[in-house]
Motif scaffolding. Sequence first.
Motif, PDB file in Angstrom:
ATOM      1  N   GLN A 123     -55.171  14.800 -43.913  1.00 51.50           N
ATOM      2  CA  GLN A 123     -56.550  15.378 -43.560  1.00 51.50           C
ATOM      3  C   GLN A 123     -57.068  15.435 -42.047  1.00 51.50           C
ATOM      4  OE1 GLN A 123     -55.765  13.057 -45.823  1.00 51.50           O
ATOM      5  NE2 GLN A 123     -55.460  14.376 -47.588  1.00 51.50           N
ATOM      6  N   GLY A 124     -56.307  14.628 -41.268  1.00 51.61           N
ATOM      7  CA  GLY A 124     -56.468  14.540 -39.805  1.00 51.61           C
ATOM      8  C   GLY A 124     -57.807  13.466 -39.884  1.00 51.61           C
ATOM      9  N   ASN A 125     -57.715  12.383 -40.671  1.00 53.43           N
ATOM     10  CA  ASN A 125     -58.796  11.445 -40.285  1.00 53.43           C
ATOM     11  C   ASN A 125     -59.016  10.907 -38.866  1.00 53.43           C
ATOM     12  OD1 ASN A 125     -58.974  11.335 -43.382  1.00 53.43           O
ATOM     13  ND2 ASN A 125     -57.375  10.023 -43.497  1.00 53.43           N
ATOM     14  N   ARG A 126     -60.133  10.290 -38.910  1.00 52.75           N
ATOM     15  CA  ARG A 126     -60.720   9.860 -37.548  1.00 52.75           C
ATOM     16  C   ARG A 126     -61.358   8.515 -37.805  1.00 52.75           C
ATOM     17  NH1 ARG A 126     -63.291  14.391 -33.775  1.00 52.75           N
ATOM     18  NH2 ARG A 126     -63.367  12.449 -32.464  1.00 52.75           N
ATOM     19  N   SER A 127     -61.592   7.679 -36.642  1.00 52.72           N
ATOM     20  CA  SER A 127     -62.232   6.380 -36.841  1.00 52.72           C
ATOM     21  C   SER A 127     -63.043   6.196 -35.544  1.00 52.72           C
ATOM     22  CB  SER A 127     -61.468   5.215 -36.873  1.00 52.72           C
ATOM     23  OG  SER A 127     -62.232   3.971 -36.631  1.00 52.72           O
ATOM     24  N   ILE A 128     -64.430   6.579 -35.712  1.00 50.10           N
ATOM     25  CA  ILE A 128     -65.385   6.318 -34.546  1.00 50.10           C
ATOM     26  C   ILE A 128     -65.066   5.174 -33.806  1.00 50.10           C
ATOM     27  CG2 ILE A 128     -67.768   6.137 -33.605  1.00 50.10           C
ATOM     28  CD1 ILE A 128     -66.511   9.012 -34.689  1.00 50.10           C
ATOM     29  N   GLU A 129     -64.834   3.903 -34.532  1.00 48.63           N
ATOM     30  CA  GLU A 129     -64.875   2.608 -33.921  1.00 48.63           C
ATOM     31  C   GLU A 129     -63.469   2.582 -33.280  1.00 48.63           C
ATOM     32  OE1 GLU A 129     -67.715   2.447 -37.213  1.00 48.63           O
ATOM     33  OE2 GLU A 129     -65.580   2.817 -37.256  1.00 48.63           O
ATOM     34  N   ASP A 130     -62.320   3.106 -33.583  1.00 43.58           N
ATOM     35  CA  ASP A 130     -61.043   3.081 -33.063  1.00 43.58           C
ATOM     36  C   ASP A 130     -61.054   3.925 -31.687  1.00 43.58           C
ATOM     37  OD1 ASP A 130     -58.087   2.607 -33.142  1.00 43.58           O
ATOM     38  OD2 ASP A 130     -58.202   4.572 -32.754  1.00 43.58           O
ATOM     39  N   GLU A 131     -61.610   4.930 -31.886  1.00 40.60           N
ATOM     40  CA  GLU A 131     -61.982   6.018 -30.513  1.00 40.60           C
ATOM     41  C   GLU A 131     -62.719   5.025 -29.553  1.00 40.60           C
ATOM     42  OE1 GLU A 131     -63.544   9.619 -31.656  1.00 40.60           O
ATOM     43  OE2 GLU A 131     -61.796  10.099 -32.999  1.00 40.60           O
ATOM     44  N   ARG A 132     -64.001   4.249 -30.015  1.00 41.60           N
ATOM     45  CA  ARG A 132     -64.939   3.709 -29.258  1.00 41.60           C
ATOM     46  C   ARG A 132     -64.094   2.595 -28.447  1.00 41.60           C
ATOM     47  NH1 ARG A 132     -70.245  -0.047 -30.911  1.00 41.60           N
ATOM     48  NH2 ARG A 132     -70.285  -0.952 -28.816  1.00 41.60           N
ATOM     49  N   TYR A 133     -63.391   1.908 -29.146  1.00 44.83           N
ATOM     50  CA  TYR A 133     -62.398   0.786 -28.771  1.00 44.83           C
ATOM     51  C   TYR A 133     -61.459   1.362 -27.557  1.00 44.83           C
ATOM     52  CZ  TYR A 133     -59.891  -3.784 -28.552  1.00 44.83           C
ATOM     53  OH  TYR A 133     -59.273  -5.091 -28.317  1.00 44.83           O
ATOM     54  N   LEU A 134     -60.567   2.247 -27.662  1.00 44.39           N
ATOM     55  CA  LEU A 134     -59.768   2.768 -26.785  1.00 44.39           C
ATOM     56  C   LEU A 134     -60.538   3.345 -25.621  1.00 44.39           C
ATOM     57  CD1 LEU A 134     -57.473   4.952 -29.126  1.00 44.39           C
ATOM     58  CD2 LEU A 134     -56.960   2.949 -28.073  1.00 44.39           C
ATOM     59  N   TYR A 135     -61.817   4.083 -25.836  1.00 44.13           N
ATOM     60  CA  TYR A 135     -62.601   4.495 -24.617  1.00 44.13           C
ATOM     61  C   TYR A 135     -62.928   3.222 -23.818  1.00 44.13           C
ATOM     62  CZ  TYR A 135     -66.630   6.681 -22.219  1.00 44.13           C
ATOM     63  OH  TYR A 135     -67.510   6.791 -21.345  1.00 44.13           O
ATOM     64  N   ALA A 136     -63.311   2.088 -24.344  1.00 43.24           N
ATOM     65  CA  ALA A 136     -63.724   0.851 -23.547  1.00 43.24           C
ATOM     66  C   ALA A 136     -62.652   0.362 -22.809  1.00 43.24           C
ATOM     67  CB  ALA A 136     -64.168  -0.199 -24.475  1.00 43.24           C
ATOM     68  N   ILE A 137     -61.401   0.561 -23.372  1.00 37.47           N
ATOM     69  CA  ILE A 137     -60.154   0.087 -22.395  1.00 37.47           C
ATOM     70  C   ILE A 137     -60.095   1.137 -21.167  1.00 37.47           C
ATOM     71  CG2 ILE A 137     -57.588  -0.084 -22.501  1.00 37.47           C
ATOM     72  CD1 ILE A 137     -57.626  -0.887 -25.478  1.00 37.47           C
ATOM     73  N   ALA A 138     -59.964   2.164 -21.463  1.00 29.57           N
ATOM     74  CA  ALA A 138     -60.158   3.253 -20.382  1.00 29.57           C
ATOM     75  C   ALA A 138     -61.195   3.036 -19.465  1.00 29.57           C
ATOM     76  CB  ALA A 138     -60.060   4.614 -20.908  1.00 29.57           C
ATOM     77  N   GLU A 139     -62.584   2.817 -19.652  1.00 27.37           N
ATOM     78  CA  GLU A 139     -63.520   2.493 -19.020  1.00 27.37           C
ATOM     79  C   GLU A 139     -63.442   1.391 -18.153  1.00 27.37           C
ATOM     80  OE1 GLU A 139     -66.286   4.620 -18.090  1.00 27.37           O
ATOM     81  OE2 GLU A 139     -64.742   5.826 -18.945  1.00 27.37           O
ATOM     82  N   GLU A 140     -62.963   0.165 -18.781  1.00 26.96           N
ATOM     83  CA  GLU A 140     -62.768  -1.069 -18.176  1.00 26.96           C
ATOM     84  C   GLU A 140     -61.686  -0.795 -17.091  1.00 26.96           C
ATOM     85  OE1 GLU A 140     -64.679  -3.450 -18.139  1.00 26.96           O
ATOM     86  OE2 GLU A 140     -65.897  -3.175 -19.754  1.00 26.96           O
ATOM     87  N   ALA A 141     -60.565  -0.298 -17.439  1.00 31.05           N
ATOM     88  CA  ALA A 141     -59.533  -0.086 -16.313  1.00 31.05           C
ATOM     89  C   ALA A 141     -59.872   0.745 -15.114  1.00 31.05           C
ATOM     90  CB  ALA A 141     -58.517   0.759 -17.301  1.00 31.05           C
ATOM     91  N   LYS A 142     -60.745   1.709 -15.341  1.00 33.52           N
ATOM     92  CA  LYS A 142     -61.088   2.682 -14.450  1.00 33.52           C
ATOM     93  C   LYS A 142     -62.261   1.800 -13.534  1.00 33.52           C
ATOM     94  CE  LYS A 142     -62.719   6.728 -15.757  1.00 33.52           C
ATOM     95  NZ  LYS A 142     -63.240   7.879 -16.205  1.00 33.52           N
ATOM     96  N   ARG A 143     -63.203   1.022 -14.417  1.00 34.19           N
ATOM     97  CA  ARG A 143     -64.189   0.466 -13.387  1.00 34.19           C
ATOM     98  C   ARG A 143     -63.389  -0.680 -12.521  1.00 34.19           C
ATOM     99  NH1 ARG A 143     -66.741  -1.510 -17.191  1.00 34.19           N
ATOM    100  NH2 ARG A 143     -68.096   0.330 -17.313  1.00 34.19           N
ATOM    101  N   ALA A 144     -62.240  -1.374 -12.898  1.00 36.95           N
ATOM    102  CA  ALA A 144     -61.606  -2.469 -12.222  1.00 36.95           C
ATOM    103  C   ALA A 144     -60.807  -1.581 -11.107  1.00 36.95           C
ATOM    104  CB  ALA A 144     -60.450  -3.080 -13.306  1.00 36.95           C
ATOM    105  N   ASN A 145     -60.269  -0.381 -11.202  1.00 37.36           N
ATOM    106  CA  ASN A 145     -59.567   0.264 -10.345  1.00 37.36           C
ATOM    107  C   ASN A 145     -60.388   0.733  -9.217  1.00 37.36           C
ATOM    108  OD1 ASN A 145     -56.272   1.158 -10.618  1.00 37.36           O
ATOM    109  ND2 ASN A 145     -57.287   1.035 -12.744  1.00 37.36           N
ATOM    110  N   LEU A 146     -61.572   0.981  -9.369  1.00 34.80           N
ATOM    111  CA  LEU A 146     -62.478   1.311  -8.435  1.00 34.80           C
ATOM    112  C   LEU A 146     -62.921  -0.028  -7.596  1.00 34.80           C
ATOM    113  CD1 LEU A 146     -65.007   3.738 -10.443  1.00 34.80           C
ATOM    114  CD2 LEU A 146     -63.272   4.481  -8.634  1.00 34.80           C
ATOM    115  N   LYS A 147     -63.131  -1.003  -8.200  1.00 29.17           N
ATOM    116  CA  LYS A 147     -63.236  -2.089  -7.446  1.00 29.17           C
ATOM    117  C   LYS A 147     -62.009  -2.524  -6.544  1.00 29.17           C
ATOM    118  CE  LYS A 147     -66.512  -4.332 -10.862  1.00 29.17           C
ATOM    119  NZ  LYS A 147     -66.599  -5.654 -11.715  1.00 29.17           N
TER     120      LYS A 147
END
Length: 217
Positions: A123-147
């Motif tokens: 059915q192509g199920n999705r999880s908003i919480e899973d996507e939010r967690y992965l998004y947070a990993i990406a954003e923290e990595a991006k922020r740390a790289n900018l620093k």
Amino acid sequence: MEEFERQGMVFSRGDGNDATSRGHVMSSTSPWAPILGANANYGLFATYPSVLVGPCGIVGGGSGTDGGDSYSNETNGLPDNGIGLLRRCAAFRSENRLPALTWGSPHHGGSIWRCSQPKVGLQGNRSIEDERYLYAIAEEAKRANLKADARLAGGVGGGSNGEDRPPTEFLRMLCGRNNESDLIMDGSNPCSLKIMDMRPKSAAMANRTQGYGYENT
């Protein structure tokens, strides 16, 4: 916890001889934070260690006196709503194995995470919480790289004695120069999260009939 100390992400503070009797302080530049008491009895993730590390944007934490984030082993290390998000994120993964950090730099966004297959199904199920967690990993990595880039350019925290991102040539060596444009961040490649499925494609596709599957990116 000893492994995260070895990597330089967590520093012990206290007189105890084990992780359960000591406090810990995160590196002040680390984009990652420990998840301490949430899985202390392996009730949240039975096949994972009792101590995990997640993105600061989800895990959070208090301010330490030395500029780092301080966490007591007597508490969960994250608010109740954070635990609920972790539970729902884990529920979307086989055996509750949500993305967990296995290696990370305390100085820039470089990190390696592991997880099990998602419960996508036919059915192509999705999880908003899973996507939010992965998004947070990406954003923290991006922020740390900018620093790290700012320090390299002599900005705030400049002169950090090798704590910045590894040189591009070193990263090319790690990826064997294969698909390096997809794996190495630069100004033309802003994506900071790469998901790699190490299974044969046929196995990943077949698992969808069992309610599992692969990332829909």
